[in-house]
Design a protein around this motif. Sequence first.
Motif, PDB file in Angstrom:
ATOM      1  N   LEU A 171       0.795  -1.136  -0.133  1.00  0.00           N
ATOM      2  CA  LEU A 171      -0.120  -0.029  -0.068  1.00  0.00           C
ATOM      3  C   LEU A 171       0.889   1.254   0.029  1.00  0.00           C
ATOM      4  CD1 LEU A 171      -2.958  -0.980   2.639  1.00  0.00           C
ATOM      5  CD2 LEU A 171      -3.065  -0.838   0.045  1.00  0.00           C
ATOM      6  N   GLU A 172       2.064   1.279   0.678  1.00  0.00           N
ATOM      7  CA  GLU A 172       2.873   2.324   0.678  1.00  0.00           C
ATOM      8  C   GLU A 172       3.402   2.666  -0.746  1.00  0.00           C
ATOM      9  OE1 GLU A 172       2.186   1.247   4.854  1.00  0.00           O
ATOM     10  OE2 GLU A 172       2.755  -0.162   2.920  1.00  0.00           O
ATOM     11  N   ASP A 173       3.750   1.726  -1.659  1.00  0.00           N
ATOM     12  CA  ASP A 173       4.012   2.002  -3.119  1.00  0.00           C
ATOM     13  C   ASP A 173       2.874   2.874  -3.642  1.00  0.00           C
ATOM     14  OD1 ASP A 173       6.460   0.488  -2.404  1.00  0.00           O
ATOM     15  OD2 ASP A 173       5.643  -1.338  -3.524  1.00  0.00           O
ATOM     16  N   LEU A 174       1.887   2.568  -3.398  1.00  0.00           N
ATOM     17  CA  LEU A 174       0.609   3.140  -4.075  1.00  0.00           C
ATOM     18  C   LEU A 174       0.578   4.381  -3.444  1.00  0.00           C
ATOM     19  CD1 LEU A 174      -2.209   0.297  -4.085  1.00  0.00           C
ATOM     20  CD2 LEU A 174      -0.782   0.909  -5.906  1.00  0.00           C
ATOM     21  N   GLY A 175       0.819   4.837  -2.393  1.00  0.00           N
ATOM     22  CA  GLY A 175       0.793   6.081  -1.537  1.00  0.00           C
ATOM     23  C   GLY A 175       1.996   6.924  -2.084  1.00  0.00           C
ATOM     24  N   ASP A 176       3.073   6.192  -2.465  1.00  0.00           N
ATOM     25  CA  ASP A 176       4.206   6.996  -2.998  1.00  0.00           C
ATOM     26  C   ASP A 176       3.887   7.271  -4.279  1.00  0.00           C
ATOM     27  OD1 ASP A 176       5.549   6.775  -0.538  1.00  0.00           O
ATOM     28  OD2 ASP A 176       6.742   5.013  -1.239  1.00  0.00           O
ATOM     29  N   PHE A 177       3.344   6.499  -5.178  1.00  0.00           N
ATOM     30  CA  PHE A 177       3.125   7.045  -6.427  1.00  0.00           C
ATOM     31  C   PHE A 177       2.455   8.261  -6.541  1.00  0.00           C
ATOM     32  CE2 PHE A 177       0.640   7.257 -10.509  1.00  0.00           C
ATOM     33  CZ  PHE A 177       1.291   7.047 -11.392  1.00  0.00           C
ATOM     34  N   ILE A 182       2.336  14.447  -7.035  1.00  0.00           N
ATOM     35  CA  ILE A 182       2.137  15.777  -6.211  1.00  0.00           C
ATOM     36  C   ILE A 182       3.463  16.740  -6.596  1.00  0.00           C
ATOM     37  CG2 ILE A 182       1.604  16.989  -4.494  1.00  0.00           C
ATOM     38  CD1 ILE A 182      -0.155  14.683  -3.445  1.00  0.00           C
ATOM     39  N   LEU A 183       4.407  15.742  -5.711  1.00  0.00           N
ATOM     40  CA  LEU A 183       5.919  16.657  -5.947  1.00  0.00           C
ATOM     41  C   LEU A 183       6.207  16.981  -7.573  1.00  0.00           C
ATOM     42  CD1 LEU A 183       7.870  14.148  -3.689  1.00  0.00           C
ATOM     43  CD2 LEU A 183       7.134  16.424  -3.301  1.00  0.00           C
ATOM     44  N   GLY A 184       5.747  15.984  -8.290  1.00  0.00           N
ATOM     45  CA  GLY A 184       6.061  16.496  -9.728  1.00  0.00           C
ATOM     46  C   GLY A 184       5.381  17.730 -10.229  1.00  0.00           C
ATOM     47  N   LEU A 185       4.207  17.736  -9.951  1.00  0.00           N
ATOM     48  CA  LEU A 185       3.294  19.046 -10.107  1.00  0.00           C
ATOM     49  C   LEU A 185       3.612  20.217  -9.396  1.00  0.00           C
ATOM     50  CD1 LEU A 185      -0.394  17.580 -10.040  1.00  0.00           C
ATOM     51  CD2 LEU A 185       1.094  18.360 -12.136  1.00  0.00           C
ATOM     52  N   LEU A 186       4.580  20.056  -8.314  1.00  0.00           N
ATOM     53  CA  LEU A 186       5.316  21.091  -7.601  1.00  0.00           C
ATOM     54  C   LEU A 186       6.566  21.443  -8.286  1.00  0.00           C
ATOM     55  CD1 LEU A 186       4.114  20.387  -3.962  1.00  0.00           C
ATOM     56  CD2 LEU A 186       2.851  21.669  -5.635  1.00  0.00           C
ATOM     57  N   GLY A 187       6.924  20.716  -9.249  1.00  0.00           N
ATOM     58  CA  GLY A 187       8.320  20.921  -9.816  1.00  0.00           C
ATOM     59  C   GLY A 187       9.448  20.442  -9.142  1.00  0.00           C
ATOM     60  N   ILE A 188       9.120  19.483  -8.164  1.00  0.00           N
ATOM     61  CA  ILE A 188      10.144  18.836  -7.187  1.00  0.00           C
ATOM     62  C   ILE A 188      10.545  17.202  -7.755  1.00  0.00           C
ATOM     63  CG2 ILE A 188      10.514  18.109  -4.971  1.00  0.00           C
ATOM     64  CD1 ILE A 188       8.456  20.126  -4.004  1.00  0.00           C
ATOM     65  N   GLU A 189      11.901  17.376  -8.021  1.00  0.00           N
ATOM     66  CA  GLU A 189      12.334  15.847  -8.506  1.00  0.00           C
ATOM     67  C   GLU A 189      12.391  14.930  -7.362  1.00  0.00           C
ATOM     68  OE1 GLU A 189      13.769  14.579 -11.230  1.00  0.00           O
ATOM     69  OE2 GLU A 189      13.023  16.638 -12.215  1.00  0.00           O
ATOM     70  N   HIS A 190      12.002  13.604  -7.504  1.00  0.00           N
ATOM     71  CA  HIS A 190      11.815  12.560  -6.545  1.00  0.00           C
ATOM     72  C   HIS A 190      12.284  11.554  -6.964  1.00  0.00           C
ATOM     73  CE1 HIS A 190       8.344  10.765  -8.306  1.00  0.00           C
ATOM     74  NE2 HIS A 190       8.119  11.705  -8.642  1.00  0.00           N
ATOM     75  N   GLN A 191      12.459  10.407  -6.024  1.00  0.00           N
ATOM     76  CA  GLN A 191      12.910   8.761  -6.419  1.00  0.00           C
ATOM     77  C   GLN A 191      11.684   7.940  -5.812  1.00  0.00           C
ATOM     78  OE1 GLN A 191      15.361   8.237  -8.443  1.00  0.00           O
ATOM     79  NE2 GLN A 191      15.614  10.507  -8.434  1.00  0.00           N
ATOM     80  N   LEU A 192      10.317   8.423  -5.678  1.00  0.00           N
ATOM     81  CA  LEU A 192       9.580   7.589  -5.137  1.00  0.00           C
ATOM     82  C   LEU A 192       8.976   6.417  -6.153  1.00  0.00           C
ATOM     83  CD1 LEU A 192       7.357  10.327  -3.294  1.00  0.00           C
ATOM     84  CD2 LEU A 192       9.145   9.079  -2.449  1.00  0.00           C
ATOM     85  N   PHE A 193       8.971   6.689  -7.075  1.00  0.00           N
ATOM     86  CA  PHE A 193       8.690   5.356  -8.037  1.00  0.00           C
ATOM     87  C   PHE A 193       9.602   5.640  -9.548  1.00  0.00           C
ATOM     88  CE2 PHE A 193       5.504   8.491  -8.834  1.00  0.00           C
ATOM     89  CZ  PHE A 193       5.620   8.730 -10.304  1.00  0.00           C
ATOM     90  N   PRO A 194      10.023   4.678 -10.118  1.00  0.00           N
ATOM     91  CA  PRO A 194      10.573   4.593 -11.201  1.00  0.00           C
ATOM     92  C   PRO A 194       9.956   5.327 -12.304  1.00  0.00           C
ATOM     93  CG  PRO A 194       9.946   2.146 -10.901  1.00  0.00           C
ATOM     94  CD  PRO A 194       9.693   3.051  -9.692  1.00  0.00           C
ATOM     95  N   LYS A 195      10.373   6.094 -13.135  1.00  0.00           N
ATOM     96  CA  LYS A 195       9.897   6.958 -14.248  1.00  0.00           C
ATOM     97  C   LYS A 195       9.546   5.989 -15.427  1.00  0.00           C
ATOM     98  CE  LYS A 195      11.955  11.291 -13.227  1.00  0.00           C
ATOM     99  NZ  LYS A 195      12.824  12.486 -13.730  1.00  0.00           N
TER     100      LYS A 195
END
Length: 198
Positions: A171-177, A182-195
């Motif tokens: 479930l945490e994987d789904l939450g991280d997606f 959200i982070l992407g829409l804020l212009g913030i790079e992340h490693q929460l899931f593979p592109k």
Amino acid sequence: MRLVVGLAGASGSIYAARFIRALSYLEGETFLIVSPPSLRIFSEEYETQVKTPEDILAFLRERYGLGDVHSFKIRNFHDIGADIASGSNAWDAMVVVPCSMKSVASIHAGFTENLIERAADVSLKERRRLVLVPRETPYNRIHLRNMLALDEAGAIILPASPGFYQMPKTLEDLGDFIAGRILGLLGIEHQLFPKWEG
């Protein structure tokens, strides 16, 4: 990054939890507003007892571990006279996650009876980024009309509909997606899931 984050009484506490966790490792500060229904739903969905926003942060720190880079400043849900109730105070963006259909309707109508709704109203009038993460299914026509009107007013509607191409295991994987989107829409790079590589 200076944010306002509201938890507005819909199911989907894990989306808020994983977003808060992601923020905790990023430099910046967040004004956190939690509605009373969100406290109840969080308690039910995580099978715990939280009575305050501070309790949520403490629970997340124990459950997932939180970084110490980000500053979280609690604001009272009922205090429509708080500092962030005025456009004279600046923030970069606001996120409501999860966002109830009641909140969607109130923000659309400009009916601001609590601090989440007031800060969202300020975000729109000051032309600041506003991301709403509804967790409802199915949508009725009223929901759809309200969300369309908010999109036309400048808000971004990001339904809590996680993708599965990252092959989630928990479930945490789904939450991280959703947190990553959200982070992407804020212009913030992340490693929460593979592109998506194509």
